[in-house]
Design a protein around this motif. Structure first.
Motif, PDB file in Angstrom:
ATOM      1  N   LYS A  55       0.906  -1.135   0.001  1.00  9.21           N
ATOM      2  CA  LYS A  55       0.247   0.165   0.182  1.00  9.21           C
ATOM      3  C   LYS A  55       0.810   0.820  -0.607  1.00  9.21           C
ATOM      4  O   LYS A  55       0.474   2.546   0.090  1.00  9.21           O
ATOM      5  CB  LYS A  55      -0.867   0.061   1.261  1.00  9.21           C
ATOM      6  CG  LYS A  55      -2.320  -0.483   0.944  1.00  9.21           C
ATOM      7  CD  LYS A  55      -2.791  -0.201   2.379  1.00  9.21           C
ATOM      8  CE  LYS A  55      -3.673   1.383   2.535  1.00  9.21           C
ATOM      9  NZ  LYS A  55      -4.693   1.427   1.616  1.00  9.21           N
ATOM     10  N   SER A 100      -8.350  -0.190   3.232  1.00  7.76           N
ATOM     11  CA  SER A 100      -9.258  -0.521   2.719  1.00  7.76           C
ATOM     12  C   SER A 100      -8.037  -1.025   1.465  1.00  7.76           C
ATOM     13  O   SER A 100      -6.589  -0.428   1.773  1.00  7.76           O
ATOM     14  CB  SER A 100      -9.781   1.308   1.767  1.00  7.76           C
ATOM     15  OG  SER A 100      -8.182   1.736   2.433  1.00  7.76           O
ATOM     16  N   ASN A 124      -6.784   0.451  -1.644  1.00  9.12           N
ATOM     17  CA  ASN A 124      -6.193   1.681  -2.575  1.00  9.12           C
ATOM     18  C   ASN A 124      -4.720   1.924  -2.004  1.00  9.12           C
ATOM     19  O   ASN A 124      -4.056   1.535  -0.436  1.00  9.12           O
ATOM     20  CB  ASN A 124      -7.097   2.272  -2.055  1.00  9.12           C
ATOM     21  CG  ASN A 124      -6.990   3.329  -1.018  1.00  9.12           C
ATOM     22  OD1 ASN A 124      -7.738   2.273   0.059  1.00  9.12           O
ATOM     23  ND2 ASN A 124      -6.185   4.232  -0.510  1.00  9.12           N
ATOM     24  N   SER A 155     -10.238   5.219  -2.054  1.00  7.25           N
ATOM     25  CA  SER A 155     -10.775   4.133  -1.765  1.00  7.25           C
ATOM     26  C   SER A 155     -12.283   3.636  -2.969  1.00  7.25           C
ATOM     27  O   SER A 155     -12.216   3.809  -3.312  1.00  7.25           O
ATOM     28  CB  SER A 155     -11.606   4.029  -0.282  1.00  7.25           C
ATOM     29  OG  SER A 155     -10.604   4.839   0.876  1.00  7.25           O
ATOM     30  N   HIS A 169      -5.913  12.774   3.119  1.00 10.01           N
ATOM     31  CA  HIS A 169      -6.518  11.779   2.089  1.00 10.01           C
ATOM     32  C   HIS A 169      -7.164  11.117   1.688  1.00 10.01           C
ATOM     33  O   HIS A 169      -8.282  11.936   1.862  1.00 10.01           O
ATOM     34  CB  HIS A 169      -5.589  10.993   2.158  1.00 10.01           C
ATOM     35  CG  HIS A 169      -5.741   9.522   3.202  1.00 10.01           C
ATOM     36  ND1 HIS A 169      -6.476   9.640   4.004  1.00 10.01           N
ATOM     37  CD2 HIS A 169      -5.955   8.424   3.044  1.00 10.01           C
ATOM     38  CE1 HIS A 169      -6.531   8.595   5.109  1.00 10.01           C
ATOM     39  NE2 HIS A 169      -6.477   7.821   4.058  1.00 10.01           N
ATOM     40  N   TYR A 170      -7.514   9.841   0.836  1.00  8.50           N
ATOM     41  CA  TYR A 170      -8.449   9.805  -0.119  1.00  8.50           C
ATOM     42  C   TYR A 170      -8.413  11.049  -1.799  1.00  8.50           C
ATOM     43  O   TYR A 170      -9.815  11.794  -2.075  1.00  8.50           O
ATOM     44  CB  TYR A 170      -9.673  10.228   0.578  1.00  8.50           C
ATOM     45  CG  TYR A 170      -9.524   9.617   1.834  1.00  8.50           C
ATOM     46  CD1 TYR A 170     -10.769   7.766   1.676  1.00  8.50           C
ATOM     47  CD2 TYR A 170      -9.030  10.197   3.082  1.00  8.50           C
ATOM     48  CE1 TYR A 170     -10.605   7.393   3.169  1.00  8.50           C
ATOM     49  CE2 TYR A 170     -10.104   9.385   4.478  1.00  8.50           C
ATOM     50  CZ  TYR A 170      -9.845   8.474   3.632  1.00  8.50           C
ATOM     51  OH  TYR A 170     -10.349   6.991   4.927  1.00  8.50           O
TER      52      TYR A 170
HETATM   53 MG    MG Z   1      -8.185   3.379   3.981  1.00  7.59          MG
END
Ligand code: MG
Ligand code: TXA
Length: 332
Positions: free
Chosen positions: A51, A138, A140, A146, A238-239
């Motif tokens: 990740k 998640s 990603n 995600s 993030h995201y």
């Molecule tokens: Mg996550």
């Protein structure tokens, strides 16, 4: 990595891969997770590595039953037991004092561990057949959006040897990650991350005020995480899509933009927008909007625009989780 579709036909391949210490894309009702044996330190190390996740950000452990989940905690406060009995299996993660023999990496050195019993039938079958608790962030790369479909997991990890495959069970129903709740001291419940279980429901079940900090007001202090007052993940702004995202208030008029822009609207799109438009829920349902949020962000991100312009949604129910993810994306 394999694209295991339909998921039910490939469960034994996935179980075999996990027993060998490899990773599997696992559908849950919230988002797809990158699952591996939670009790094996070298598997955990490969989750962080694949990740690109910093080791200070701990993982969630998934179990097939409340009994197995609570067996990983040193103690379970009554508020946690009450929430779990009402919501599990479901989109709730509880942060509890950890059993000392669990691998350190799981908890990133914190005295607590995050536990969840997911509701998705494929996740439940996988957990039961593996007979092991599974760590699953998640699926990603760190800081990215995600995944809510198996195709998203393939996009992220298709060249990664450690990821054996993804169990394709179609789009995730909830669409945002689980709500993470901790209990810093007796009688107090604190939401570390808004998610698939609305804050209002937690208040109603516990019958007490539930503490929550808007990500825009979060303080970057690792000491607060150590004391159980906040989650290391709260600091991660993030995201984020790769494209810069500008976040507008709910009823703000569309701005003039120079250059191509993509638009993320809640219920309707203002007239005259130029460029790709995603409308999250024409009927104005926060739950429907949550289901579509990450796929819509990915679509706009991949459309070649220079900027994404998004509106905040009404801040209730799943709308709080949507606004939280949009705020984080706007930091990018
Ligand atoms: Mg996550
Ligand atoms: O819905 C979900 O929760 C998904 C699916 C796959 O189950 N998983 C997920 O995991 O979102 P991840 O790793 O992306 O997010 C875990 C969050 C992070 O914000 C992390 O900081 C927080 O949980 N967390 C984990 N352990 C914690 C702990 N001991 N104390 C406080 N926060 C913790």
């Amino acid at each position: 990595m394999h694209h295991w579709k339909p998921a039910k036909s490939f469960l034994s391949d996935a179980v075999g891969a996990i027993r060998e210490g490899r990773l599997v894309g696992m559908p849950t009702e919230t988002v797809y997770g990158l699952a591996g044996n939670a009790l094996d330190p070298s598997t955990l190390a490969s989750i962080f590595e694949v990740k690109g996740r910093p080791v200070f950000d701990p993982l969630i452990v998934h179990s097939h039953s409340m009994e197995e989940a609570f067996s990983l905690a040193r103690s379970v406060p009554p508020e946690a037991r009450l929430l779990a009995s009402r919501v599990w299996p479901g989109p709730l993660t509880l942060v509890l004092p950890r059993r000392p023999d669990l691998p350190d990496l799981l908890s990133a050195g914190l005295p607590t561990v995050a536990l969840r019993v997911p509701a998705h039938p494929v996740a439940r079958d996988l957990l039961r057949q593996c007979g092991l608790p599974l760590a699953a962030p998640s699926a990603n790369r760190f800081g990215r959006i995600s995944p809510t479909r198996a195709e998203h997991v393939l996009e992220e990890f298709k060249d990664e040897r450690e990821v054996a495959g993804v169990l394709d069970a179609g789009p995730c129903e909830v669409g945002v990650e689980s709500t993470v709740v901790g209990f810093p001291e007796p009688g107090r419940a604190r939401v570390f991350r808004c998610g698939g279980l609305p804050l209002e429901e937690i208040r109603e079940i516990l019958g007490v005020e539930v503490e929550w900090v808007d990500v825009r007001d979060a303080v970057d202090d690792p000491e607060l995480a150590r004391r159980g007052e906040q989650s290391p993940g709260m600091l991660a702004r993030h995201y984020a899509p790769a494209t810069p995202l500008r976040l507008l208030e709910e009823h703000e008029p569309a701005p003039l933009v120079d250059g191509p822009a993509g638009w993320l609207c809640y219920q309707t799109a203002p007239a005259g927008l130029r460029g790709p438009v995603e409308v999250l829920s024409p009927r104005g349902s926060p739950a429907e909007a949550a289901t579509r949020l990450f796929a819509a962000l990915r679509a706009l991100d991949g459309s070649g625009v220079r900027e994404i312009i998004a509106w905040r949604v009404p801040n209730q129910g799943l709308g709080m989780a949507i606004n939280d993810r949009l705020s984080r994306a706007a930091w990018g």
